[in-house]
Design a protein around this motif. Sequence first.
Motif, PDB file in Angstrom:
ATOM      1  N   ASP A   1     -18.157  24.191  58.675  1.00  0.00           N
ATOM      2  CA  ASP A   1     -18.807  24.821  59.802  1.00  0.00           C
ATOM      3  C   ASP A   1     -20.412  24.875  59.371  1.00  0.00           C
ATOM      4  O   ASP A   1     -20.659  25.066  58.339  1.00  0.00           O
ATOM      5  CB  ASP A   1     -18.301  26.309  59.966  1.00  0.00           C
ATOM      6  CG  ASP A   1     -16.732  26.233  60.294  1.00  0.00           C
ATOM      7  OD1 ASP A   1     -16.264  25.510  61.304  1.00  0.00           O
ATOM      8  OD2 ASP A   1     -15.899  26.709  59.555  1.00  0.00           O
TER       9      ASP A   1
ATOM     10  N   ARG B   1     -15.878  28.935  54.075  1.00  0.00           N
ATOM     11  CA  ARG B   1     -15.739  28.367  55.602  1.00  0.00           C
ATOM     12  C   ARG B   1     -14.402  28.797  56.186  1.00  0.00           C
ATOM     13  O   ARG B   1     -14.492  28.782  57.439  1.00  0.00           O
ATOM     14  CB  ARG B   1     -16.059  26.848  55.721  1.00  0.00           C
ATOM     15  CG  ARG B   1     -17.321  26.507  55.325  1.00  0.00           C
ATOM     16  CD  ARG B   1     -18.459  27.092  55.831  1.00  0.00           C
ATOM     17  NE  ARG B   1     -19.618  26.568  55.953  1.00  0.00           N
ATOM     18  CZ  ARG B   1     -20.660  26.607  55.235  1.00  0.00           C
ATOM     19  NH1 ARG B   1     -20.502  27.341  53.951  1.00  0.00           N
ATOM     20  NH2 ARG B   1     -21.928  25.794  55.464  1.00  0.00           N
TER      21      ARG B   1
ATOM     22  N   HIS C   1     -20.788  35.228  56.863  1.00  0.00           N
ATOM     23  CA  HIS C   1     -19.409  34.766  57.382  1.00  0.00           C
ATOM     24  C   HIS C   1     -18.695  36.412  57.678  1.00  0.00           C
ATOM     25  O   HIS C   1     -19.053  37.137  57.101  1.00  0.00           O
ATOM     26  CB  HIS C   1     -18.821  33.841  56.835  1.00  0.00           C
ATOM     27  CG  HIS C   1     -17.989  34.325  55.584  1.00  0.00           C
ATOM     28  ND1 HIS C   1     -18.580  34.247  54.355  1.00  0.00           N
ATOM     29  CD2 HIS C   1     -16.876  34.939  55.522  1.00  0.00           C
ATOM     30  CE1 HIS C   1     -18.018  34.733  53.519  1.00  0.00           C
ATOM     31  NE2 HIS C   1     -16.767  35.158  54.318  1.00  0.00           N
TER      32      HIS C   1
ATOM     33  N   HIS D   1     -10.924  29.457  60.329  1.00  0.00           N
ATOM     34  CA  HIS D   1     -12.356  29.273  60.012  1.00  0.00           C
ATOM     35  C   HIS D   1     -12.878  30.911  60.100  1.00  0.00           C
ATOM     36  O   HIS D   1     -12.595  31.492  61.246  1.00  0.00           O
ATOM     37  CB  HIS D   1     -13.207  28.398  60.948  1.00  0.00           C
ATOM     38  CG  HIS D   1     -12.637  27.040  60.780  1.00  0.00           C
ATOM     39  ND1 HIS D   1     -13.423  26.182  60.105  1.00  0.00           N
ATOM     40  CD2 HIS D   1     -11.471  26.248  60.927  1.00  0.00           C
ATOM     41  CE1 HIS D   1     -13.117  24.979  59.867  1.00  0.00           C
ATOM     42  NE2 HIS D   1     -11.773  25.030  60.323  1.00  0.00           N
TER      43      HIS D   1
END
Length: 144
Positions: free
Chosen positions: A85, A72, A109, A132
Amino acid sequence: MSSSERRPPTGYLSWKRSRSGWLAGWAEREFGWDHNLIALGDFNIDRADDPLFKAFTSTGLVPAPQLEGLPRTIFDDPGAGHFYDQIAWFTKGQKHRPVLTLEAGASGHVDFVPELQGDRTLTELSWHISDHYPMWVEFTIPTS
């Protein structure tokens, strides 16, 4: 104190429950054929068995299972399993809340560190961009 022994600050757990309750209430008030609700953001959830995770999911919000296990933050160790998240939505079995009628497919991500770090330390990079990673979920479109 290990991360498994950490406790949220006084009042934070009740605040998290009230925010989850607010989301559920909003979804109930706004119920209609054209309404869906996707909650996304930094919810400061450390792990799946965390009281904050339980408060977050207590109203029926279901996080994207495809995001489980992904880093994350740029400081996470591989396999750290943080849940800070989240991207979550109401699913089947909700009486008065709209459910997301699409199935989640791929997710992930965006690791911006290799492209943007340059000669900065990770801490310096976090000040300029974020600590993040941006998270994403792809939804499938029904074919019939």
